[in-house]
Design a protein around this motif. Structure first.
Motif, PDB file in Angstrom:
ATOM      1  N   LEU A 161      -5.687   7.241  -5.973  1.00 54.83           N
ATOM      2  CA  LEU A 161      -4.150   7.352  -5.114  1.00 54.83           C
ATOM      3  C   LEU A 161      -3.943   6.123  -4.183  1.00 54.83           C
ATOM      4  O   LEU A 161      -2.877   5.729  -4.176  1.00 54.83           O
ATOM      5  CB  LEU A 161      -4.146   8.625  -4.403  1.00 54.83           C
ATOM      6  N   GLY A 162      -5.011   5.729  -3.640  1.00 54.90           N
ATOM      7  CA  GLY A 162      -4.783   4.563  -2.440  1.00 54.90           C
ATOM      8  C   GLY A 162      -4.388   3.400  -3.163  1.00 54.90           C
ATOM      9  O   GLY A 162      -3.703   2.620  -2.784  1.00 54.90           O
ATOM     10  N   LEU A 163      -5.187   3.256  -4.305  1.00 58.95           N
ATOM     11  CA  LEU A 163      -4.637   1.892  -5.117  1.00 58.95           C
ATOM     12  C   LEU A 163      -3.400   1.956  -5.825  1.00 58.95           C
ATOM     13  O   LEU A 163      -2.703   1.160  -5.719  1.00 58.95           O
ATOM     14  CB  LEU A 163      -5.909   1.629  -6.231  1.00 58.95           C
ATOM     15  N   ILE A 164      -2.866   3.275  -6.140  1.00 60.35           N
ATOM     16  CA  ILE A 164      -1.600   3.465  -6.530  1.00 60.35           C
ATOM     17  C   ILE A 164      -0.594   3.184  -5.660  1.00 60.35           C
ATOM     18  O   ILE A 164       0.403   2.341  -5.741  1.00 60.35           O
ATOM     19  CB  ILE A 164      -1.191   4.864  -7.127  1.00 60.35           C
ATOM     20  N   ASP A 165      -0.774   3.476  -4.285  1.00 62.25           N
ATOM     21  CA  ASP A 165       0.093   3.256  -2.999  1.00 62.25           C
ATOM     22  C   ASP A 165      -0.005   1.757  -2.837  1.00 62.25           C
ATOM     23  O   ASP A 165       0.979   1.092  -2.294  1.00 62.25           O
ATOM     24  CB  ASP A 165      -0.432   3.884  -1.997  1.00 62.25           C
ATOM     25  N   ASP A 166      -1.113   0.889  -3.125  1.00 61.00           N
ATOM     26  CA  ASP A 166      -0.955  -0.489  -2.932  1.00 61.00           C
ATOM     27  C   ASP A 166      -0.339  -1.244  -4.115  1.00 61.00           C
ATOM     28  O   ASP A 166      -0.315  -2.381  -4.031  1.00 61.00           O
ATOM     29  CB  ASP A 166      -2.653  -0.953  -2.940  1.00 61.00           C
ATOM     30  N   GLY A 167       0.212  -0.336  -5.088  1.00 62.95           N
ATOM     31  CA  GLY A 167       1.105  -0.935  -6.221  1.00 62.95           C
ATOM     32  C   GLY A 167       0.277  -1.494  -7.478  1.00 62.95           C
ATOM     33  O   GLY A 167       0.883  -2.161  -8.308  1.00 62.95           O
ATOM     34  N   GLU A 202       5.356   9.381  -6.291  1.00 62.00           N
ATOM     35  CA  GLU A 202       5.687  10.544  -5.544  1.00 62.00           C
ATOM     36  C   GLU A 202       4.375  11.163  -4.810  1.00 62.00           C
ATOM     37  O   GLU A 202       4.422  11.447  -3.794  1.00 62.00           O
ATOM     38  CB  GLU A 202       6.158  11.775  -6.338  1.00 62.00           C
ATOM     39  N   ALA A 203       3.074  11.058  -5.507  1.00 58.46           N
ATOM     40  CA  ALA A 203       1.836  11.513  -4.993  1.00 58.46           C
ATOM     41  C   ALA A 203       1.781  10.536  -3.726  1.00 58.46           C
ATOM     42  O   ALA A 203       1.110  11.125  -2.694  1.00 58.46           O
ATOM     43  CB  ALA A 203       0.872  11.325  -6.353  1.00 58.46           C
ATOM     44  N   ALA A 204       1.591   9.242  -3.894  1.00 59.44           N
ATOM     45  CA  ALA A 204       1.470   8.393  -2.923  1.00 59.44           C
ATOM     46  C   ALA A 204       2.500   8.710  -1.601  1.00 59.44           C
ATOM     47  O   ALA A 204       1.903   8.528  -0.603  1.00 59.44           O
ATOM     48  CB  ALA A 204       1.497   6.853  -3.467  1.00 59.44           C
ATOM     49  N   ALA A 205       3.588   8.915  -1.993  1.00 55.23           N
ATOM     50  CA  ALA A 205       4.610   9.225  -0.826  1.00 55.23           C
ATOM     51  C   ALA A 205       4.185  10.446   0.009  1.00 55.23           C
ATOM     52  O   ALA A 205       4.508  10.482   1.121  1.00 55.23           O
ATOM     53  CB  ALA A 205       6.167   8.845  -1.353  1.00 55.23           C
ATOM     54  N   LEU A 206       3.802  11.515  -0.821  1.00 59.10           N
ATOM     55  CA  LEU A 206       3.529  12.759  -0.169  1.00 59.10           C
ATOM     56  C   LEU A 206       2.283  12.689   0.783  1.00 59.10           C
ATOM     57  O   LEU A 206       2.588  12.848   1.919  1.00 59.10           O
ATOM     58  CB  LEU A 206       3.071  13.797  -1.329  1.00 59.10           C
ATOM     59  N   LEU A 207       1.351  11.865   0.399  1.00 56.15           N
ATOM     60  CA  LEU A 207       0.195  11.850   1.327  1.00 56.15           C
ATOM     61  C   LEU A 207       0.504  10.802   2.487  1.00 56.15           C
ATOM     62  O   LEU A 207      -0.154  10.826   3.486  1.00 56.15           O
ATOM     63  CB  LEU A 207      -1.089  11.440   0.514  1.00 56.15           C
ATOM     64  N   ARG A 208       1.230   9.761   2.214  1.00 57.68           N
ATOM     65  CA  ARG A 208       1.612   8.819   3.058  1.00 57.68           C
ATOM     66  C   ARG A 208       2.389   9.217   4.144  1.00 57.68           C
ATOM     67  O   ARG A 208       2.082   8.942   5.601  1.00 57.68           O
ATOM     68  CB  ARG A 208       2.406   7.709   2.490  1.00 57.68           C
ATOM     69  N   GLY A 209       3.432  10.154   3.964  1.00 57.40           N
ATOM     70  CA  GLY A 209       4.192  10.865   4.810  1.00 57.40           C
ATOM     71  C   GLY A 209       3.200  11.727   5.909  1.00 57.40           C
ATOM     72  O   GLY A 209       3.797  12.246   6.899  1.00 57.40           O
ATOM     73  N   ARG A 210       2.053  12.059   5.457  1.00 59.99           N
ATOM     74  CA  ARG A 210       1.237  12.963   6.341  1.00 59.99           C
ATOM     75  C   ARG A 210       0.219  12.087   6.883  1.00 59.99           C
ATOM     76  O   ARG A 210      -0.791  12.728   7.520  1.00 59.99           O
ATOM     77  CB  ARG A 210       0.615  14.042   5.613  1.00 59.99           C
ATOM     78  N   GLY A 211      -0.017  10.903   6.636  1.00 58.33           N
ATOM     79  CA  GLY A 211      -1.070  10.098   7.393  1.00 58.33           C
ATOM     80  C   GLY A 211      -2.269  10.698   6.717  1.00 58.33           C
ATOM     81  O   GLY A 211      -3.282  10.866   7.462  1.00 58.33           O
ATOM     82  N   GLU A 212      -2.288  11.023   5.290  1.00 55.30           N
ATOM     83  CA  GLU A 212      -3.547  11.748   4.662  1.00 55.30           C
ATOM     84  C   GLU A 212      -4.582  10.889   4.430  1.00 55.30           C
ATOM     85  O   GLU A 212      -4.474   9.793   3.816  1.00 55.30           O
ATOM     86  CB  GLU A 212      -3.096  12.413   3.472  1.00 55.30           C
ATOM     87  N   PRO A 213      -5.904  11.035   4.969  1.00 57.24           N
ATOM     88  CA  PRO A 213      -7.089  10.039   4.667  1.00 57.24           C
ATOM     89  C   PRO A 213      -7.493  10.106   3.418  1.00 57.24           C
ATOM     90  O   PRO A 213      -7.515  11.130   2.736  1.00 57.24           O
ATOM     91  CB  PRO A 213      -8.223  10.673   5.797  1.00 57.24           C
ATOM     92  N   TYR A 214      -7.965   9.028   2.724  1.00 58.69           N
ATOM     93  CA  TYR A 214      -8.651   9.008   1.562  1.00 58.69           C
ATOM     94  C   TYR A 214      -9.425   7.662   1.491  1.00 58.69           C
ATOM     95  O   TYR A 214      -8.945   6.782   1.904  1.00 58.69           O
ATOM     96  CB  TYR A 214      -7.979   9.275   0.321  1.00 58.69           C
ATOM     97  N   ALA A 215     -10.518   7.824   0.718  1.00 64.99           N
ATOM     98  CA  ALA A 215     -11.159   6.514   0.433  1.00 64.99           C
ATOM     99  C   ALA A 215     -11.473   5.620   1.541  1.00 64.99           C
ATOM    100  O   ALA A 215     -11.397   4.498   1.684  1.00 64.99           O
ATOM    101  CB  ALA A 215     -10.332   5.733  -0.798  1.00 64.99           C
TER     102      ALA A 215
END
Length: 220
Positions: A161-167, A202-215
């Motif tokens: 998910l973090g790599l998806i958020d990186d594009g 949408e998945a990346a945006a959801l967790l980004r909006g909460r400052g959700e930690p991962y990896a």
């Protein structure tokens, strides 16, 4: 990627707005953009379907002020990415748009270059979600705005998910993690189901909006 779009390709856009002045002004503006190969207008859903029956469009721009806009979105979003225009960022509106399948949002106060960027993102088959919309969705996701299913993501799913958020694409993720592309696809499918969303963005945006930690890092 959607409809064969590539970064060096041009994009055909269908503009749906029942106010003629706004619709024609937007078409004129888009006609000056080098990445837009054509822009055509429609006054409502029926008109849009007629246009789609005779031509291919990479992106649909839909004014939320148009009568029955969400109904129109639900009818069209499964085949062509829909970008919602004149978004206020209110909670009810954000949730309704997400449920209708909106692939991109343009806030009311955003400039022309932001619109062009959202169009390009949607044409690539990706979802763009402004912070205001992400925050609104978070407020409607249960206690403390935590997305349902987030706690069930595995370490590998959070990493992907973090790599998806990186594009990164599935192929790029597979190369980086030294795993098969089909394995990445399986992980993406699972994390989308757990987060109850339909698109990677949408998945990346959801967790980004909460400052959700991962990896080992935090989305901000």
């Amino acid at each position: 990627m959607m409809n064969g779009y590539a970064n060096d390709s041009r994009i055909r856009v269908l503009v749906i707005d029942d106010i003629r002045l706004y619709r024609e002004s937007l078409i004129s503006m888009l006609s000056l953009e080098p990445t837009i190969t054509g822009a055509v207008g429609a006054v409502d859903g029926d008109d849009a379907l007629r246009q789609l029956d005779g031509a291919t469009f990479e992106v649909i721009l839909l004014s939320l002020a148009t009568s029955g806009s969400l109904r129109i979105c639900r009818a069209l979003a499964s085949t062509t990415p829909v970008v919602a225009l004149a978004v206020t960022g209110g909670d009810d509106e954000a949730v309704a748009c997400a449920e209708a399948g909106v692939a991109g949002y343009l806030m009311r106060d955003e400039p022309q270059d932001a619109l062009v960027k959202v169009i390009a993102t949607a044409a690539r088959g990706e979802t763009s979600c402004p912070p205001q919309v992400a925050a609104a969705l978070m407020r409607r996701m249960g206690p403390r705005g935590r997305p349902p299913g987030a706690s069930r993501l595995t370490v590998r799913e959070r990493e992907i998910l973090g790599l998806i958020d990186d594009g990164m694409s599935n192929k790029e993720i597979a190369r980086k993690l030294c795993i098969e592309v089909r394995t990445v696809k399986n992980h993406v499918h699972n994390l989308l189901e757990k987060l109850s969303v339909h698109r990677r963005g949408e998945a990346a945006a959801l967790l980004r909006g909460r400052g959700e930690p991962y990896a080992g890092r935090v989305l901000r």
